[in-house]
Design an enzyme around this catalytic site. Structure first.
Site, PDB file in Angstrom:
ATOM      1  N   ASP A   1      -2.439  -4.714  -0.455  1.00  0.00           N
ATOM      2  CA  ASP A   1      -3.457  -5.692  -0.106  1.00  0.00           C
ATOM      3  C   ASP A   1      -3.278  -6.940  -0.963  1.00  0.00           C
ATOM      4  OD1 ASP A   1      -4.300  -4.775  -2.566  1.00  0.00           O
ATOM      5  OD2 ASP A   1      -5.834  -3.454  -1.725  1.00  0.00           O
TER       6      ASP A   1
ATOM      7  N   TYR B   1     -10.736   0.367  -9.042  1.00  0.00           N
ATOM      8  CA  TYR B   1     -10.161   0.710 -10.349  1.00  0.00           C
ATOM      9  C   TYR B   1     -11.261   0.932 -11.379  1.00  0.00           C
ATOM     10  CZ  TYR B   1      -5.589  -0.519  -8.500  1.00  0.00           C
ATOM     11  OH  TYR B   1      -4.434  -0.549  -7.759  1.00  0.00           O
TER      12      TYR B   1
ATOM     13  N   ASP C   1      -1.571  -5.865  -6.409  1.00  0.00           N
ATOM     14  CA  ASP C   1      -1.327  -4.537  -6.981  1.00  0.00           C
ATOM     15  C   ASP C   1      -0.637  -3.589  -6.017  1.00  0.00           C
ATOM     16  OD1 ASP C   1      -3.816  -4.356  -5.415  1.00  0.00           O
ATOM     17  OD2 ASP C   1      -3.981  -2.332  -6.250  1.00  0.00           O
TER      18      ASP C   1
ATOM     19  N   GLU D   1       1.237   3.911   0.848  1.00  0.00           N
ATOM     20  CA  GLU D   1       0.992   2.680   0.092  1.00  0.00           C
ATOM     21  C   GLU D   1       1.694   2.766  -1.249  1.00  0.00           C
ATOM     22  OE1 GLU D   1      -2.547  -0.528  -0.681  1.00  0.00           O
ATOM     23  OE2 GLU D   1      -3.112   1.587  -0.546  1.00  0.00           O
TER      24      GLU D   1
END
Length: 526
Positions: free
Chosen positions: A84, A234, A81, A486
């Site tokens: 990572d 999430y 995603d 990120e």
């Protein structure tokens, strides 16, 4: 809304309004075609699994080749995603839904840019994984990997030593959000592949989508209560009812079956579709997206490709009204001040929250681009003031900000322009390429050798939209500033459609200017 016969035809007024928007916009020009190409390249850097022979991001290698082995299933593939190596099903499915929607609305531009094949590959890399993950009618593998152990490690995906445990939802442990979002993704993708001429694959996707929707609806429950390890990464704040409405609308669009439409409209009130007035759109909160999607039903009805009863039209208008609240909130035009309007930075970027804020700006840019087409096709103004041109102009302002029209003079789309983030918070991009240096990199070694290094990443994560600046338009290009540096797949996914639309309009504007110059040339000679 049935899309079996093709995407809705935008009225000629759309072109005129859109060209006017480009002509009156800021003088700084952007190469939207280049931005589009780079955006699609990014998804190749996020691939998990065995990479294909035509992989263009050459500094990546095979990874996650034993995913699912411990549980006796094949879960190799899919997308990481962000920076990572966990495969989170909910944001992955949302990414594919938005990629597919962008191609459905603006596929002509994607094709004109020579990028249709890459767009199809980006979508299929996700849907192939979803087919694997949907191992039974009422069973879906929702996550591979553990976020906690992964975040304690700074390794290339090719070197992973962290847990690859897989987590599923099923009838006894339901997960309506992830099942319904995956259904939406596969339904939307089925339309893309049907138009591309791959009817067999489209049928396969639709079969899975219908089963997943039935599973999500029949066994209702929050997925983060069944897969508790996802809560820190999430969690579902809006619950699953928005995903159920969203999936039903996508299944109606893909199949033309009225039972899906009737489901969405009959449950629109109880599920919050006609009640939730929101100022953000994300992997978690889908209300604005489904409200804009439902607004397209009115275009279908106007063009007599869909029949709506008076009662059905009334519900659709309610959904549209809440969708307009979102549009007006983004444009700061709702009455009631800050409580009813999205935040902004001093330079005009939508600002919802500090962590990965550009996901909200990119999502808004896409929804407003689509809604500007709805207004143009209906020939109606924006109820809070303005018209389709104003809506598109605001969407363009967010896209241009991302591409460098901002106080930092930095493009937040990596690889675009002269200045862009060079220290993206991304394990693979910040480490030596496995293709050239196969010496094993351990968890702590990665932190010492790569994460903590002040030097630029050895690889540009081209096409990634990073988290972006803070509320004062200031950006810190440092790996440790993960809220800003990120990138996530769902940041870039909506921009594919936006860049395609803007690229087409820029081309039309240039052709129009050339025609006008050619027409004026004889008179000047006289």
């Amino acid at each position: 809304m049935s899309d079996v016969s093709g995407r809705f035809v935008v009225a000629a007024a759309v072109v005129a309004v859109s060209l006017a928007v480009l002509a009156s916009a800021a003088s700084e020009a952007h190469d939207y075609g280049d931005a589009l190409s780079k955006s699609l390249l990014y998804f190749e850097a996020q691939r998990s699994g065995r990479l294909p022979y035509n992989q263009r991001v050459r500094w990546r290698g095979h990874s996650g080749l034993t995913d699912g082995l411990e549980q006796g299933v094949d879960l190799v593939g899919g997308y990481y995603d962000a920076g990572d190596h966990v495969k989170f099903g909910l944001p992955m499915a949302f990414t594919v839904t938005l990629l597919s929607w962008g191609v459905l609305e603006y596929g002509a531009g994607v094709s004109a840019a020579g990028e249709l094949a890459h767009a199809l590959q980006a979508i299929k890399w996700g849907t192939d994984y979803f087919i694997k993950a949907h191992t039974a009618p009422n069973e879906l593998w929702a996550q591979v990997g553990d976020g906690d152990s992964d975040h304690y490690c700074w390794q290339r995906p090719e070197d992973m030593t962290t847990s690859r445990r897989a987590y599923k939802v099923d009838a006894g442990n339901p997960g309506s959000e992830v099942a319904a979002e995956t259904a939406a993704a596969m339904a939307a993708a089925s339309l893309v592949f049907r138009r591309a001429g791959d009817g067999h694959y489209a049928h396969l996707l639709l079969h899975h989508a219908q089963q997943l929707f039935e599973f999500a609806d029949k066994y209702r429950g929050r997925y983060d209560e069944s897969v508790e390890v996802v809560k820190n990464y999430y969690p579902s704040s809006s619950g699953y009812k928005d995903e159920l409405l969203w999936a039903a609308l996508w299944l109606h669009r893909a199949t033309g079956r009225r039972d899906y439409l009737e489901y969405a409209l009959a449950n629109a009130d109880d599920f919050g579709g006609t009640g939730w007035a929101v100022s953000e759109f994300s992997w978690d909160i889908k209300y604005a997206g489904l409200q804009v999607l439902a607004s397209e039903l009115l275009v279908e009805a106007k063009e007599r490709r869909l029949r709506l009863s008076l009662e059905e039209r009334a519900v659709v208008e309610q959904l549209r009204s809440k969708g307009e609240y979102y549009v007006c909130s983004c444009m700061n035009r709702n009455p009631g001040g800050a409580e009813h309007n999205a935040g902004r930075t001093p330079a005009g970027l939508l600002f919802i929250r500090p962590w990965n804020n550009l996901q909200y700006a990119s999502g808004a840019a896409f929804l407003l681009t689509v809604y500007s087409d709805v207004l143009s096709a209906l020939g109606e103004p924006l109820r809070c003031g303005g018209d389709a041109g104003d809506v598109l102009a605001f969407a363009k302002s967010q896209a241009d900000y991302i591409l460098g029209s901002n106080p930092m003079r930095t493009s937040y789309l990596v690889g675009y322009g002269a200045a862009y983030p060079r220290r993206v918070h991304h394990r693979a991009a910040s480490s030596a390429s496995y293709r050239h240096d196969r010496d094993f990199i351990g968890c702590l070694q990665g932190f010492d050798s790569w994460y903590s290094a002040r030097r630029e990443n050895p690889h540009d994560l081209v096409g990634a939209v990073v988290g972006g600046p803070n509320g004062e338009d200031v950006f810190n290009d440092h790996r440790g500033a993960y809220m800003q540096t990120e990138a996530c797949t769902y940041n870039t996914a909506p921009m594919v459609g936006v860049f395609s639309k803007l690229m087409q309009l820029e081309g039309q504007r240039r052709r129009q200017e050339a025609a006008e110059e050619a027409e004026a040339a004889p008179a000047e000679d006289l």
